[in-house]
Design an enzyme around this catalytic site. Structure first.
Site, PDB file in Angstrom:
ATOM      1  N   ARG A 175     -11.038   0.205  14.800  1.00 17.35           N
ATOM      2  CA  ARG A 175     -10.978   0.968  13.561  1.00 17.35           C
ATOM      3  C   ARG A 175     -11.943   0.286  12.601  1.00 17.35           C
ATOM      4  O   ARG A 175     -13.101   0.652  12.572  1.00 17.35           O
ATOM      5  CB  ARG A 175      -9.536   0.979  13.031  1.00 17.35           C
ATOM      6  CG  ARG A 175      -8.921   2.328  12.971  1.00 17.35           C
ATOM      7  CD  ARG A 175      -7.454   2.321  12.588  1.00 17.35           C
ATOM      8  NE  ARG A 175      -6.986   1.128  11.868  1.00 17.35           N
ATOM      9  CZ  ARG A 175      -5.776   0.998  11.354  1.00 17.35           C
ATOM     10  NH1 ARG A 175      -4.891   1.983  11.464  1.00 17.35           N
ATOM     11  NH2 ARG A 175      -5.414  -0.094  10.727  1.00 17.35           N
TER      12      ARG A 175
ATOM     13  N   TYR B 156      17.548  29.463   9.405  1.00 16.48           N
ATOM     14  CA  TYR B 156      16.357  30.160   9.906  1.00 16.48           C
ATOM     15  C   TYR B 156      16.252  30.039  11.417  1.00 16.48           C
ATOM     16  O   TYR B 156      16.476  28.965  11.983  1.00 16.48           O
ATOM     17  CB  TYR B 156      15.092  29.571   9.286  1.00 16.48           C
ATOM     18  CG  TYR B 156      14.907  29.917   7.826  1.00 16.48           C
ATOM     19  CD1 TYR B 156      14.765  31.237   7.416  1.00 16.48           C
ATOM     20  CD2 TYR B 156      14.855  28.912   6.869  1.00 16.48           C
ATOM     21  CE1 TYR B 156      14.584  31.543   6.071  1.00 16.48           C
ATOM     22  CE2 TYR B 156      14.673  29.210   5.524  1.00 16.48           C
ATOM     23  CZ  TYR B 156      14.536  30.537   5.134  1.00 16.48           C
ATOM     24  OH  TYR B 156      14.358  30.835   3.808  1.00 16.48           O
TER      25      TYR B 156
ATOM     26  N   LYS C 284       0.849  -1.197   0.000  1.00 17.54           N
ATOM     27  CA  LYS C 284       0.000   0.000   0.000  1.00 17.54           C
ATOM     28  C   LYS C 284       0.884   1.247   0.000  1.00 17.54           C
ATOM     29  O   LYS C 284       2.096   1.153   0.266  1.00 17.54           O
ATOM     30  CB  LYS C 284      -0.915  -0.016   1.227  1.00 17.54           C
ATOM     31  CG  LYS C 284      -0.176   0.008   2.556  1.00 17.54           C
ATOM     32  CD  LYS C 284      -1.118  -0.241   3.726  1.00 17.54           C
ATOM     33  CE  LYS C 284      -0.378  -0.242   5.043  1.00 17.54           C
ATOM     34  NZ  LYS C 284      -1.242  -0.658   6.158  1.00 17.54           N
TER      35      LYS C 284
ATOM     36  N   MET D  70      13.353  24.393   3.280  1.00 20.15           N
ATOM     37  CA  MET D  70      12.603  23.721   2.210  1.00 20.15           C
ATOM     38  C   MET D  70      13.500  22.899   1.301  1.00 20.15           C
ATOM     39  O   MET D  70      13.171  21.779   0.915  1.00 20.15           O
ATOM     40  CB  MET D  70      11.832  24.767   1.388  1.00 20.15           C
ATOM     41  CG  MET D  70      10.939  24.126   0.323  1.00 20.15           C
ATOM     42  SD  MET D  70      10.109  25.320  -0.714  1.00 20.15           S
ATOM     43  CE  MET D  70       8.858  25.947   0.375  1.00 20.15           C
TER      44      MET D  70
END
Ligand SMILES: *Cc1c(COP(=O)(O)O)cnc(C)c1O
Length: 370
Positions: free
Chosen positions: A130, A263, A35, A311
């Site tokens: 679940r 940062y 999956k 990033m």
């Protein structure tokens, strides 16, 4: 030249890890759980190495179609079953076996027109709350399914909430045994953690001799991550990393005491030091929450992240690797050219998450080799 970040999947590690699953449950058949695009590794990239599995388990119908497009003719199981009635048409057409966890799915099956009866996995909610029928509702769900001409064999299934932790699985195994004792059909219970930590032999004599049962559902361990890190590491379990995320140094800085990095000035040098700038950031799937000290390999040598992950870049301490320079290899997790290994679980744990999340989150902009 493209940006130097690269993810690599290691087929030999997948083969090795699949064999480890077989060693743990020699009498069971193994579902390779693929999956989430094979936990971020890519179904097509993993297929050849995993094709000796007895079946593939996943939950996205489009992924099932991709497996059939690879000419996989063996079993495919939809772990969550169908999401709407017309999904059953695809199940009929592609011979997908599917989980049944609620009455609506039985209603849909009862209304489905098919030439070929379906093989289904009736799911018991043994305590995870679940998906699945409660123990009280399980028997009547089984009887309803069993009476349907649309249904072929019914396998009994449950899923463990604590196979990786201190609570363990005994309470759920007991619930499963009680709810299924006199029902016929194959059984499937174990995920990776249950298979590795609670092997059949250890439980023999507690009335759960068929725990590994007929099918085991092996996900994370196939990809070389320990389901119960830090209690045990992948190496403790004899697993090899199936993915390497690597990049290179694209910049260097020399700092003096009191200089800060990145940062928020999240790291301050306490003396002269060299740092390297790596072409990898959170937009590549590297966790932004990886704090100062998160391990990383530079030229195969273990060092640490310093400063905040941004990033497109992350900065690392070059103290332990004085020879490192522009273009030096950086392994964010996985295997370095030298053979040194940085387990994904160590990076995940430093960043407050689990190996599963990191491998699934490698960003689309990261190219994969081969
Ligand atoms: C994902 C999943 C598995 C595999 O779990 P791992 O911890 O990755 O081994 C097994 N069974 C079900 C129902 C799942 O959803």
């Amino acid at each position: 030249m493209p940006r130097p970040i690269l993810a690599t999947v290691h087929p030999e590690a997948l083969r090795h890890n699949l064999q480890r699953a077989r060693d743990c449950a020699p009498d069971a058949r193994v579902w390779a759980v693929v999956k989430a695009n094979a936990y971020g590794h890519g179904i097509e990239r993993c297929f050849d190495a995993l094709r000796s599995a007895d079946g593939f388990a996943l939950l996205d119908l489009a992924e099932a179609e991709r497996l059939r497009a690879l000419d996989w003719r063996g079993p495919i199981q939809l772990l969550e079953g169908v999401f709407e009635p017309r999904d059953l048409e695809l199940c009929s057409r592609l011979h997908l076996w599917h989980t049944v966890h609620c009455n609506e799915q039985i209603d849909w099956l009862a209304a489905h027109k098919t030439q070929v009866p379906h093989r289904v996995f009736l799911k018991l909610n043994s305590g995870m709350n679940r998906l699945g029928f409660t123990p009280a509702a399980f028997r009547s769900a089984w009887a309803r399914l069993n009476a349907l001409p649309q249904v072929d064999e019914i396998t009994l299934m449950t899923h463990f909430s604590d196979a990786d932790g201190p609570r363990g699985i005994a309470h759920q195994v007991a619930a499963f045994e009680a709810a299924t004792a006199d029902l016929p059909g194959e059984r499937t219970l174990c995920n990776s953690a249950a298979l590795l930590r609670h092997p059949r032999d250890a439980l023999r004599g507690e009335g759960v001799q068929n725990l590994a049962a007929d099918w085991v559902r092996e996900g994370i361990a196939l990809y070389g991550s320990a389901p119960d890190f830090p209690a045990r590491s992948a190496a403790d379990w004899g697993l090899q990393p199936a993915m390497t995320l690597a990049s290179r140094l694209i910049g260097l800085q020399s700092l003096q005491a009191g200089d800060t990095v990145g940062y928020g000035s999240a790291f301050t040098a306490d003396g002269p030091m060299r740092i390297g700038v790596v072409a990898c950031g959170y937009a590549d799937g590297y966790p932004r929450h990886a704090p100062n000290g998160t391990p990383v390999l530079v030229d195969g040598v273990r060092t640490r992240v310093v400063g905040r992950v941004s990033m497109d870049m992350v900065t690392v301490d070059l103290g332990p690797v004085p020879a490192a320079g522009m273009g030096s290899e950086v392994v964010l997790w996985g295997r370095a050219a030298s053979g040194a290994v940085l387990p994904i679980d160590e990076v995940a744990s430093a960043a407050g998450t689990i190996g599963y999340e990191l491998m699934c989150a490698v960003a689309a902009r990261v190219p994969f080799s081969a």
